[in-house]
Scaffold this motif. Structure first.
Motif, PDB file in Angstrom:
ATOM      1  N   GLY A 216       0.784  -1.238   0.000  1.00  0.00           N
ATOM      2  CA  GLY A 216       0.000   0.000   0.000  1.00  0.00           C
ATOM      3  C   GLY A 216       0.810   1.278   0.000  1.00  0.00           C
ATOM      4  O   GLY A 216       0.249   2.369   0.053  1.00  0.00           O
ATOM      5  N   VAL A 217       2.138   1.156  -0.075  1.00  0.00           N
ATOM      6  CA  VAL A 217       2.990   2.323   0.150  1.00  0.00           C
ATOM      7  C   VAL A 217       2.871   3.387  -0.933  1.00  0.00           C
ATOM      8  O   VAL A 217       3.090   4.572  -0.676  1.00  0.00           O
ATOM      9  CB  VAL A 217       4.469   1.905   0.318  1.00  0.00           C
ATOM     10  CG1 VAL A 217       4.676   1.253   1.674  1.00  0.00           C
ATOM     11  CG2 VAL A 217       4.910   0.954  -0.806  1.00  0.00           C
ATOM     12  N   ARG A 218       2.479   2.979  -2.140  1.00  0.00           N
ATOM     13  CA  ARG A 218       2.394   3.976  -3.212  1.00  0.00           C
ATOM     14  C   ARG A 218       1.151   4.850  -3.092  1.00  0.00           C
ATOM     15  O   ARG A 218       0.959   5.764  -3.892  1.00  0.00           O
ATOM     16  CB  ARG A 218       2.509   3.297  -4.571  1.00  0.00           C
ATOM     17  CG  ARG A 218       3.944   2.781  -4.776  1.00  0.00           C
ATOM     18  CD  ARG A 218       4.210   2.298  -6.160  1.00  0.00           C
ATOM     19  NE  ARG A 218       4.014   3.343  -7.152  1.00  0.00           N
ATOM     20  CZ  ARG A 218       3.930   3.092  -8.450  1.00  0.00           C
ATOM     21  NH1 ARG A 218       4.016   1.843  -8.886  1.00  0.00           N
ATOM     22  NH2 ARG A 218       3.762   4.083  -9.314  1.00  0.00           N
ATOM     23  N   ALA A 219       0.375   4.618  -2.074  1.00  0.00           N
ATOM     24  CA  ALA A 219      -0.706   5.553  -1.745  1.00  0.00           C
ATOM     25  C   ALA A 219      -0.139   6.946  -1.495  1.00  0.00           C
ATOM     26  O   ALA A 219      -0.835   7.948  -1.698  1.00  0.00           O
ATOM     27  CB  ALA A 219      -1.462   5.068  -0.507  1.00  0.00           C
ATOM     28  N   ILE A 220       1.123   7.020  -1.091  1.00  0.00           N
ATOM     29  CA  ILE A 220       1.750   8.311  -0.777  1.00  0.00           C
ATOM     30  C   ILE A 220       1.756   9.239  -1.988  1.00  0.00           C
ATOM     31  O   ILE A 220       1.892  10.460  -1.846  1.00  0.00           O
ATOM     32  CB  ILE A 220       3.186   8.092  -0.243  1.00  0.00           C
ATOM     33  CG1 ILE A 220       3.685   9.308   0.542  1.00  0.00           C
ATOM     34  CG2 ILE A 220       4.140   7.738  -1.373  1.00  0.00           C
ATOM     35  CD1 ILE A 220       2.928   9.576   1.811  1.00  0.00           C
ATOM     36  N   GLU A 221       1.599   8.664  -3.185  1.00  0.00           N
ATOM     37  CA  GLU A 221       1.588   9.464  -4.405  1.00  0.00           C
ATOM     38  C   GLU A 221       0.246  10.176  -4.622  1.00  0.00           C
ATOM     39  O   GLU A 221       0.108  10.962  -5.565  1.00  0.00           O
ATOM     40  CB  GLU A 221       1.922   8.572  -5.604  1.00  0.00           C
ATOM     41  CG  GLU A 221       3.307   7.943  -5.526  1.00  0.00           C
ATOM     42  CD  GLU A 221       3.503   6.788  -6.496  1.00  0.00           C
ATOM     43  OE1 GLU A 221       2.788   6.746  -7.530  1.00  0.00           O
ATOM     44  OE2 GLU A 221       4.351   5.917  -6.231  1.00  0.00           O
ATOM     45  N   ASP A 222      -0.723   9.876  -3.766  1.00  0.00           N
ATOM     46  CA  ASP A 222      -2.066  10.472  -3.871  1.00  0.00           C
ATOM     47  C   ASP A 222      -2.506  10.848  -2.461  1.00  0.00           C
ATOM     48  O   ASP A 222      -3.025  10.020  -1.716  1.00  0.00           O
ATOM     49  CB  ASP A 222      -3.022   9.452  -4.505  1.00  0.00           C
ATOM     50  CG  ASP A 222      -4.441   9.968  -4.674  1.00  0.00           C
ATOM     51  OD1 ASP A 222      -4.796  10.990  -4.036  1.00  0.00           O
ATOM     52  OD2 ASP A 222      -5.206   9.334  -5.427  1.00  0.00           O
ATOM     53  N   LEU A 223      -2.280  12.100  -2.079  1.00  0.00           N
ATOM     54  CA  LEU A 223      -2.502  12.496  -0.685  1.00  0.00           C
ATOM     55  C   LEU A 223      -3.975  12.453  -0.293  1.00  0.00           C
ATOM     56  O   LEU A 223      -4.298  12.273   0.887  1.00  0.00           O
ATOM     57  CB  LEU A 223      -1.903  13.878  -0.420  1.00  0.00           C
ATOM     58  CG  LEU A 223      -0.377  13.942  -0.524  1.00  0.00           C
ATOM     59  CD1 LEU A 223       0.126  15.325  -0.161  1.00  0.00           C
ATOM     60  CD2 LEU A 223       0.290  12.878   0.363  1.00  0.00           C
ATOM     61  N   ALA A 224      -4.880  12.587  -1.255  1.00  0.00           N
ATOM     62  CA  ALA A 224      -6.303  12.414  -0.947  1.00  0.00           C
ATOM     63  C   ALA A 224      -6.572  10.970  -0.527  1.00  0.00           C
ATOM     64  O   ALA A 224      -7.361  10.708   0.388  1.00  0.00           O
ATOM     65  CB  ALA A 224      -7.166  12.792  -2.150  1.00  0.00           C
ATOM     66  N   LEU A 225      -5.899  10.036  -1.171  1.00  0.00           N
ATOM     67  CA  LEU A 225      -6.022   8.626  -0.799  1.00  0.00           C
ATOM     68  C   LEU A 225      -5.413   8.394   0.582  1.00  0.00           C
ATOM     69  O   LEU A 225      -5.980   7.649   1.394  1.00  0.00           O
ATOM     70  CB  LEU A 225      -5.321   7.753  -1.845  1.00  0.00           C
ATOM     71  CG  LEU A 225      -5.234   6.252  -1.535  1.00  0.00           C
ATOM     72  CD1 LEU A 225      -6.617   5.635  -1.335  1.00  0.00           C
ATOM     73  CD2 LEU A 225      -4.471   5.526  -2.653  1.00  0.00           C
ATOM     74  N   VAL A 226      -4.282   9.020   0.865  1.00  0.00           N
ATOM     75  CA  VAL A 226      -3.665   8.901   2.191  1.00  0.00           C
ATOM     76  C   VAL A 226      -4.644   9.364   3.264  1.00  0.00           C
ATOM     77  O   VAL A 226      -4.827   8.701   4.293  1.00  0.00           O
ATOM     78  CB  VAL A 226      -2.348   9.711   2.263  1.00  0.00           C
ATOM     79  CG1 VAL A 226      -1.813   9.748   3.694  1.00  0.00           C
ATOM     80  CG2 VAL A 226      -1.306   9.114   1.326  1.00  0.00           C
TER      81      VAL A 226
END
Length: 329
Positions: A216-226
């Motif tokens: 799940g770490v590439r969630a960091i590329e979408d701060l709304a998802l974070v």
């Protein structure tokens, strides 16, 4: 410090945790030639993630019988316990254990559970299973895996997941399998946000309705998802050493686990396939402490987050939390 702290691991592939010496010895016993998957020092050798998947599957070739899996489980749990792990959840696949035949799967599962019980008595480590289809084998085979999972769901088989090549198909292709597992009372996780990018995390949450995400770490590329992950309390099974070994991030300082945690996401720490990535849970803790100045309090918090996110029954969870409390009293 790290070796003394009790740890909870939620993301561990049983075959991927096999010490290379164990696999080499088993291959020699069975006269299976898999020398191609080792380097000159006897370690697993691969070029990239997709080659890693092939080497992983080749390493399972000597694992033929329930007895082989009994021995494997003992070897893996001995390594985990030595690194301070007190509770672990491991991914198990009927694809490897009996070719998705239910009666064969029951035999493999019985052997694994017997070994887990022995390791618990011997080393104090508790193991539970998450049944996992292999994504790149396709959704039809995943349905067979889900039926094996549903038929053996209970106090030991506690979860259902999805692993393999993230670029193979879409999460929604596996919705039938996840619905069947959910109806059987299994808790749900799925690998996403490793190679598939942040959209793969959104897809897994929407189409599979999971409560945990593997990596799940590439969630960091979408701060709304974070922000969404933080608000919904979705737990990430983060495996930093794996991500770095496979080239997803250049080094420990550039890994997003610290920023994800700072932004309120529930992160946990696991090893994934430890001998492939030259790591242990103790080493993960040491490297994280060095990279981000994490102290014992942070690791205590992460272990408790992991225990609360575990798919085990409440009595088992209470026992884990008591051990954690005692260690930090």
């Amino acid at each position: 410090m790290s070796g003394l702290l009790p740890k909870v691991e939620l993301h561990l592939h049983l075959e991927g945790a096999a010490p290379p010496g164990f696999i080499r010895g088993l291959a020699a016993e069975k006269k299976v030639d898999i020398a191609r998957i080792f380097d000159e020092r006897g370690n697993y050798a691969y070029d990239d993630f997709w080659h890693f998947l092939k080497v992983y599957e080749a390493a399972t070739e000597p694992l033929k019988t329930p007895e082989d899996y009994h021995r494997l489980t003992l070897a893996v749990l001995e390594e985990s316990a030595a690194a301070g792990v007190i509770y672990s959840e491991t991914f198990l696949s009927p694809d490897f254990c009996g070719g998705r035949d239910l009666s064969a799967w029951r035999e493999f599962l019985h052997a694994i559970r017997e070994a887990a019980d022995l390791a618990e008595r011997r080393d104090g480590i508790v193991l539970r299973g998450i049944v996992t289809p292999i994504r790149h084998l396709g959704p039809e085979k995943a349905k067979e895996v889900a039926l094996c999972a549903a038929e053996t769901a209970g106090d030991w088989v506690v979860g259902f997941g999805l692993a393999g090549d993230e670029k193979s198909g879409k999460p929604k292709d596996f919705s039938w399998a996840f619905d069947a597992a959910r109806e059987a009372g299994l808790r749900l996780t799925a690998h996403a946000g490793e190679w598939g990018g942040p959209e793969s995390v959104r897809d897994a949450l929407r189409d599979l309705r999971v409560e945990r995400i593997g990596h799940g770490v590439r969630a960091i590329e979408d701060l709304a998802l974070v922000d969404e992950l933080a608000e919904r309390g979705i737990v990430l099974e983060v495996c930093p050493g794996s991500n770095i070994a496979l080239g997803l991030y250049q080094d420990w300082r550039s890994h997003p686990i610290h920023e994800l945690r700072e932004r309120g996401v529930k992160v946990t720490v696991s090893t994934d396939d430890p001998p492939f990535f030259h790591t242990t849970m103790a080493r993960e803790y040491d490297r994280l402490a060095t990279a981000f100045d994490w102290d014992e309090g942070v690791f205590d918090e992460i272990a408790k987050t992991s225990a609360k996110a575990a798919f085990c029954d409440e009595k088992t969870r209470e026992n884990i939390l008591k051990k954690l409390e005692k260690a930090h009293a």
